[in-house]
Enzyme design. Structure first.
Site, short mmCIF file in Angstrom:
data_model
loop_
_atom_site.label_atom_id
_atom_site.label_comp_id
_atom_site.label_asym_id
_atom_site.label_seq_id
_atom_site.Cartn_x
_atom_site.Cartn_y
_atom_site.Cartn_z
N CYS A 177 77.73 55.08 59.78
CA CYS A 177 76.51 55.40 59.47
C CYS A 177 75.95 56.79 59.98
CB CYS A 177 75.07 54.22 59.82
SG CYS A 177 75.64 52.78 59.20
N ARG A 197 80.26 59.70 57.23
CA ARG A 197 80.07 58.51 58.19
C ARG A 197 79.94 57.41 57.38
NH1 ARG A 197 79.41 59.70 63.30
NH2 ARG A 197 78.39 57.97 63.86
N TRP A 222 76.97 53.02 56.24
CA TRP A 222 78.36 52.32 55.80
C TRP A 222 78.27 50.89 56.20
CZ3 TRP A 222 82.58 50.14 57.93
CH2 TRP A 222 83.84 50.19 57.06
N ASN A 236 72.25 52.71 63.67
CA ASN A 236 73.64 52.93 63.55
C ASN A 236 74.22 52.31 64.60
OD1 ASN A 236 75.93 55.83 64.58
ND2 ASN A 236 76.30 53.88 63.41
N GLY A 237 75.19 51.07 64.22
CA GLY A 237 75.70 50.34 65.30
C GLY A 237 75.61 48.89 65.06
N GLU A 283 106.68 52.96 57.95
CA GLU A 283 105.04 53.74 57.83
C GLU A 283 105.36 55.37 58.30
OE1 GLU A 283 102.29 53.47 56.52
OE2 GLU A 283 101.11 54.80 57.65
N LYS A 310 104.19 58.44 56.02
CA LYS A 310 103.32 59.52 56.31
C LYS A 310 103.92 60.80 56.48
CE LYS A 310 99.99 57.99 56.74
NZ LYS A 310 99.97 56.77 56.22
N GLU A 336 103.93 61.82 52.41
CA GLU A 336 102.64 62.39 52.26
C GLU A 336 102.23 63.44 52.68
OE1 GLU A 336 99.99 58.21 51.93
OE2 GLU A 336 101.08 58.28 53.70
N HIS A 363 124.89 50.38 56.46
CA HIS A 363 125.19 49.96 55.05
C HIS A 363 124.84 51.08 54.04
CE1 HIS A 363 126.53 46.14 56.51
NE2 HIS A 363 125.46 46.20 57.18
N LYS A 423 92.94 58.91 47.58
CA LYS A 423 92.52 57.90 48.73
C LYS A 423 92.46 56.52 48.42
CE LYS A 423 91.36 56.81 52.92
NZ LYS A 423 92.50 57.12 53.72
#
Ligand code: G6P
Length: 612
Positions: free
Chosen positions: A2, A27, A74, A100-101, A485, A489, A492, A508, A607
């Site tokens: 937020c 945010r 958010w 915010n929190g 991963e 990354k 990407e 192998h 995204k």
């Protein structure tokens, strides 16, 4: 997350606030609102959606005011909607507040207020805190500042709040603990915001409010006090930053910022859930569906991309700690191959955005077949979250960089807590190990911080290998999905061909690729596979491959063999991926940056992939 903005002074408040909110939309942007004071009249406007939608919705309304507060949300408590948007008004309508929190003990306070006859218009923890403040003000017959101080002494959680009231029409009262607050000092005016980006075009003089401080802000006055009502001297700092940099919190890219946020986002994810002192894991979504998990014949994990890698780690975790068979499926494959779904199967969907089309449709069809769906999702109120029968949010905050970083570690934190909780309830995890793993998990944010303290060695390694045309990433056990991963990354962000493989399986096929030009990244932390991976490193060295190792601090054997080493602190192998992935995120970031690519928006990627 937020974003919050406040203004009191000689300008029109609304344009200052709206412009500021737009700068803070990174945010969160699921709903927004403003509260403006004009001649003793409190006007509150709020709307689901982006700030621009709220802005359009108030055309023609009374916006005249020299004091106001605004919020871009958010969602954490309560779905994104007009009524859950901030600002909230107290029961009497006399107070307006943005927050915010997260107020962790809001449920208990809400019960007390309900018993006193209070009613609530939203599902938020914010409205509970606001009415709590109003109740104290009424009962103690005191001012707002005093009521706030008393209220905050009972609050558990994080907050940055701004309050206004027609009773004191030029004053904003603010308080902070855990969530950021900056005050900009102008001539006969003050600006408040979550970061300096809404402030910098008006003034470069700012005060960063500390935890447990209350600020009383008028056009010509700024008073700071601690919760003991003692005045504090504001420490005025000069901003020395470009606007563009501030929007990314001083980081060059959102991806780097998000990598560095991980100590906080993992902490936020664990907060209020992992209660080490009492040995409890509080997760409502699991609690309410414990029977489904305990009696599950099988768990099927469905996800895409980075979230799928988190699913692979969950497979190792759940099979080891809960002794439930787990299958991990690419959502797109699962959907279209007419899978067998039996009664008693549990489906876990993992998704940062909660909107990935492949995952969504896979779940829809599984739901039709009667499966129980559990969502591990970051975006609150998203489609996957709504479609799930139960779930646990990762609380990682908005992720803007297209390549997922902090959402991945948030997923791992949630999945680790789930495995611990289910394993204990099922009796497959003994109490001693359960408590030990809880303690280990609690130390993860600090250990991630240690890795991030100095990243210059990783930047140097990136520079050294940036021109390689291929990379191989190898790992075993819990570190095998980390190798996948790491390879994803790098692909990407840097457009370098990279493959992730189980280190032993390398014999192998991929070993044929090894020559003096091929960098091979080993995720080789100290775990039960350690001796085996030492042999795999030797196999690569014998063929003149270049070895870059992620190794445990203090290890001497792997560093003795590798060409370059990135160290991570020691951790139990079940949660070690939360650490071993971090150097790989940084490696791909620095390679992509060194090659001059747009790391936040890599070509061809998105995204949130909302097409099948
Ligand atoms: C896209 C993103 C990835 C993400 C994947 C799954 O490919 O670029 O970073 O891992 O989608 O997204 P989800 O939101 O479902 O986790």
């Amino acid at each position: 997350m937020c974003g919050i903005v406040g203004y009191t002074g000689h300008r029109e408040a609304f344009p200052v606030i709206v412009k500021g909110l737009k700068r803070l939309e990174y945010r969160g942007y699921d709903s927004s609102g403003v509260a403006l004071l004009n001649n003793g009249q409190l006007n509150v406007y709020k709307k689901k959606g982006k700030v621009s939608e709220m802005e359009e919705s108030v055309i023609g309304k009374d916006l005249h005011s020299h004091i106001g507060i605004g919020h871009t949300r958010w969602a954490t408590h309560g779905e994104p909607s007009d009524r859950n948007a901030h600002p909230h008004q107290s029961q009497s309508g006399e107070l307006a507040m943005i927050h915010n929190g997260i107020i962790e003990n809001y449920a208990q306070i809400k019960q007390e207020l309900l018993a006193k006859g209070y009613t609530f218009k939203s599902d938020t923890d914010t409205e509970v805190l606001l009415n709590f403040i109003e109740d104290i003000k009424k009962n103690n017959n005191c001012g707002l500042e005093e009521a706030l101080r008393i209220a905050l002494k009972r609050i558990v959680g994080a907050y940055c709040i701004l309050l206004i009231s027609p009773e004191d029409p030029e004053t904003i009262i603010a308080a902070r603990k855990g969530s950021p607050l900056v005050i900009g000092i102008g001539k006969g005016e003050h600006f408040l915001a979550s970061d300096a980006s809404p402030i910098i075009e008006y003034t470069k003089e700012v005060v960063y409010v500390n935890d447990y401080e209350i600020a009383i802000i008028r056009p010509d006055e700024l008073i700071l006090k601690n919760l003991g009502n003692e005045k504090q001297t504001p420490f005025i700092q000069k901003l020395d930053m470009e606007l563009a940099a501030i929007e990314k919190g001083g980081y060059e890219h959102f991806m780097l910022k998000e990598i560095h946020e991980q100590p906080d986002t993992i902490f936020d994810c664990l907060r209020g859930r992992l209660l080490v002192q009492t040995g409890q894991i509080m997760m409502g979504g699991i609690e309410n569906n414990l029977d489904a998990f305990i009696h599950a014949q099988r768990i099927i994990i469905v996800a895409c991309g980075t979230s799928w890698h988190a699913g692979l780690i969950a497979e190792y975790l759940i099979e080891e700690l809960c002794r439930i068979p787990v299958e991990v499926e690419y959502a797109s494959e699962f959907r279209y191959r007419n899978p067998v779904i039996n009664k008693g199967d549990v489906i876990i969907a993992i998704s940062q955005s909660g909107e990935t089309a492949d995952t969504l449709v896979a779940l829809e069809s599984a739901k039709e077949k009667g499966a129980f769906i559990f969502g591990v999702v970051n975006a609150v109120g998203s489609s996957i979250a709504r479609l799930s029968h139960g779930g646990a949010y990762t609380h990682s905050g908005p992720e803007i960089g297209v390549a997922s970083t902090k959402a991945f570690t948030g997923q791992l934190a949630v999945l680790s807590m789930m495995a611990l909780k289910i394993g204990r309830a099922k009796g497959t995890l003994d109490e001693k190990r359960y408590l030990q793993l809880m303690q280990d998990l609690e130390t993860i944010p600090e250990k991630v911080k240690e890795i991030l303290n100095d990243t210059s060695n990783i930047e140097r390694i990136a520079e050294k290998y940036k021109d390689a045309s291929d990379f191989l990433f190898l790992g075993r056990g819990y570190n095998f999905p980390v190798a996948l991963e790491g390879a994803l990354k790098l692909k990407e962000i840097s457009y370098i061909h990279a493959e992730g493989y189980p280190a032993a399986e390398m014999k192998h096929g991929p070993i044929a690729l090894v020559d003096e030009k091929l960098p091979v990244v080993f995720v080789a932390t100290k775990d039960s596979y350690y001796e085996k991976i030492v042999s795999n490193v030797q196999e690569i060295k014998a063929r003149k491959g270049k070895v870059i190792a992620v190794a445990t601090t203090g290890d001497e054997i792997i560093p003795g063999m590798a060409d370059d080493v990135m160290f991570v602190p020691d951790a139990d192998e079940t949660i070690a991926p939360l650490l071993s992935v971090v150097p790989l995120q940084l490696l791909s970031y620095f390679v992509g940056k060194a090659k001059g690519f747009d790391v936040d928006k890599p070509r061809n990627l998105a995204k949130s992939v909302t097409v099948e």
